[in-house]
Write a protein that holds these residues in place. Structure first.
Motif, PDB file in Angstrom:
ATOM      1  N   ARG A   1       0.822  -1.226   0.000  1.00 15.54           N
ATOM      2  CA  ARG A   1       0.000   0.000   0.000  1.00 15.54           C
ATOM      3  C   ARG A   1       0.847   1.263   0.000  1.00 15.54           C
ATOM      4  N   GLY A   2       2.161   1.109   0.063  1.00 15.31           N
ATOM      5  CA  GLY A   2       3.033   2.275   0.056  1.00 15.31           C
ATOM      6  C   GLY A   2       2.960   3.090   1.322  1.00 15.31           C
ATOM      7  N   GLN A   3       2.935   2.417   2.479  1.00 14.10           N
ATOM      8  CA  GLN A   3       2.862   3.138   3.747  1.00 14.10           C
ATOM      9  C   GLN A   3       4.109   3.984   3.979  1.00 14.10           C
ATOM     10  N   PRO A   4       4.000   5.039   4.773  1.00 16.59           N
ATOM     11  CA  PRO A   4       5.160   5.902   5.071  1.00 16.59           C
ATOM     12  C   PRO A   4       6.303   5.113   5.694  1.00 16.59           C
ATOM     13  N   VAL A   5       7.509   5.640   5.542  1.00 16.29           N
ATOM     14  CA  VAL A   5       8.705   4.949   6.013  1.00 16.29           C
ATOM     15  C   VAL A   5       8.640   4.665   7.508  1.00 16.29           C
ATOM     16  N   GLY A   6       8.181   5.622   8.299  1.00 16.39           N
ATOM     17  CA  GLY A   6       8.139   5.438   9.745  1.00 16.39           C
ATOM     18  C   GLY A   6       7.284   4.255  10.149  1.00 16.39           C
ATOM     19  N   ARG A   7       6.106   4.166   9.590  1.00 18.28           N
ATOM     20  CA  ARG A   7       5.200   3.056   9.899  1.00 18.28           C
ATOM     21  C   ARG A   7       5.778   1.740   9.389  1.00 18.28           C
ATOM     22  N   ARG A   8       6.403   1.791   8.232  1.00 21.13           N
ATOM     23  CA  ARG A   8       7.001   0.594   7.657  1.00 21.13           C
ATOM     24  C   ARG A   8       8.102   0.054   8.563  1.00 21.13           C
ATOM     25  N   GLU A   9       8.943   0.941   9.073  1.00 21.97           N
ATOM     26  CA  GLU A   9      10.031   0.511   9.952  1.00 21.97           C
ATOM     27  C   GLU A   9       9.489  -0.045  11.264  1.00 21.97           C
ATOM     28  N   GLU A  10       8.414   0.539  11.745  1.00 19.82           N
ATOM     29  CA  GLU A  10       7.790   0.052  12.985  1.00 19.82           C
ATOM     30  C   GLU A  10       7.282  -1.374  12.803  1.00 19.82           C
ATOM     31  N   LEU A  11       6.598  -1.632  11.683  1.00 21.15           N
ATOM     32  CA  LEU A  11       6.094  -2.978  11.410  1.00 21.15           C
ATOM     33  C   LEU A  11       7.243  -3.955  11.185  1.00 21.15           C
ATOM     34  N   ALA A  12       8.303  -3.498  10.529  1.00 21.48           N
ATOM     35  CA  ALA A  12       9.451  -4.367  10.269  1.00 21.48           C
ATOM     36  C   ALA A  12      10.100  -4.806  11.572  1.00 21.48           C
TER      37      ALA A  12
END
Length: 408
Positions: free
Chosen positions: A176-187
């Motif tokens: 979905r192309g989520q923002p980098v911050g949220r992506r790093e949190e999920l990672a």
């Protein structure tokens, strides 16, 4: 245990040997604790330390319940079961497997068995009875091992499911192309480091088991038609090979290395590539590398727009007979791509130059001055490059749509 108890009652004063052996329990527990700390590195520590006390407490509790069973008890109470389950859970919470705790259990049981055999000789217990006691003791061992396994799995199962859910959310976020911050949190929750570059794969899983096991590194989302995979670009070849092993014969579309922010676009490329194979536009190869088919992927990015432009710009061709349309569109496309002379085009098409001149005359009749309009020529070139492969593959939708609108 009941039969063994009956034999004890017949041979000896009821329960007397058990009660005498019970008095040795603290000494045996201390001996077990010392051996465990000396031979199982995970539990090493001072003899007067908290860990040693916990080990001896667990051994004393389990040995007491074992003896209670011999002495007429109904079996291990829930407190002992829960103690060993908690011990297994504690290993999982500390990030350890079951090797250490189960090695400690077996070491303790061997120590107890040695003490029990020595006691049996001193008490002059019948050899057959000693063998039966050994059988019961080692069956008890398996029970303790099973209890620790249950406790360990209870923790690791929850943790694994939590990681699995985090990986699913991470893949959804990437798609979905989520923002980098949220992506790093999920990672971080998924235990997955987002690489600098990734690749996206689409595996055709129609008619097959949806679950595709590729190991722990790639992110995988099963689907009824395709399974989507996002992996570190550095491992692309390994992941592709794993997918082919897991799904022999299944077609795989593979993007080139991209920034994680471009995963949504790459997902469109790989799914479109599989669709274009079914449409007859792309070859039916087992592996489709999108980098090898850039033009067709781009030209078919907007199918609705292609259909609209086709009805507008290619109406003269659509009105021709099927045979005429085929030879004229093929000749026109070669000319648009090469701007060669009639002999050169004829050589490429395998026809006589005069045949090309005849066709070119008909093409000029159909399109007239539009062939001198640069913008029209660019659009015509792209339209034919996108449409001719569809027509050759048997797609009749453009012509059916033209007829439905009514021929001029």
């Amino acid at each position: 245990m009941t039969d063994l108890r009956a034999e004890l009652d017949q041979l000896l004063d009821p329960g007397e040997p058990v009660r005498r052996f019970r008095a040795l329990a603290p000494t045996i527990a201390a001996r077990c604790g010392a051996r465990i700390q000396a031979q199982v590195p995970a539990y090493a520590g001072p003899a007067a330390g908290r860990r040693r006390r916990l080990i001896e407490l667990a051994i004393t509790g389990s040995l007491t319940e074992f003896l209670d069973g011999l002495d007429g008890g109904s079996g291990p109470p829930r407190s002992v079961d829960e103690l060993f389950r908690q011990m297994g859970a504690g290993e999982a919470n500390d990030g350890r497997g079951l090797d250490a705790i189960q090695a400690a259990i077996h070491l303790a049981i061997r120590t107890i068995w040695e003490s029990l055999r020595t006691f049996a000789v001193d008490e002059r217990l019948p050899p057959t009875l000693v063998c039966e006691l050994g059988d019961v003791l080692f069956a008890w061992t398996e029970r303790l091992v099973q209890l620790t396994t249950e406790g360990h799995r209870a923790v690791t199962g929850v943790r694994e499911r939590s990681v699995e859910l985090a990986r699913e959310r991470l893949l959804t976020g990437l798609l979905r192309g989520q923002p980098v911050g949220r992506r790093e949190e999920l990672a971080a929750a998924a235990g997955w480091t987002v690489p600098t570059e990734v690749v996206v794969l689409a595996v055709d899983t129609r008619g097959q088991d949806r679950d595709l096991v590729l190991g722990g590194a790639p992110l995988v989302r099963p689907g009824s038609r395709t399974t989507v995979v996002v992996a570190d670009a550095a491992t692309a070849d390994d992941v592709l090979a794993a997918a082919q092993r897991a799904r022999p014969g299944a077609r795989v579309a593979l993007s080139w290395a991209i920034d994680p922010a471009d995963v949504p676009a790459a997902h469109q490329w790989v799914t479109r590539a599989l669709h274009l194979v079914e449409s007859g536009v792309l070859p039916r190869h087992p592996v489709l590398r999108c980098a090898d088919h850039l033009t067709q992927l781009w030209l078919h990015a907007e199918p609705v727009l292609r259909r609209a432009l086709c009805q507008d710009h290619l109406r003269p061709l659509l009105a021709e007979t099927p045979n005429s349309r085929e030879i004229l569109s093929e000749t026109l496309l070669v000319w648009l791509e090469t701007r060669d002379s009639a002999p050169a085009i004829a050589a490429r098409l395998g026809v006589h130059p005069q045949t090309v001149r005849y066709r070119w005359k008909r093409i000029n009749e159909l399109f007239g001055d539009d062939l001198h309009d640069p913008e029209f020529v660019v659009q015509l070139t792209l339209l034919l490059k996108a449409s001719v492969p569809l027509w050759k593959a048997g797609d009749q939708s453009d012509f059916e749509r033209f007829r439905a609108q009514g021929e001029p």
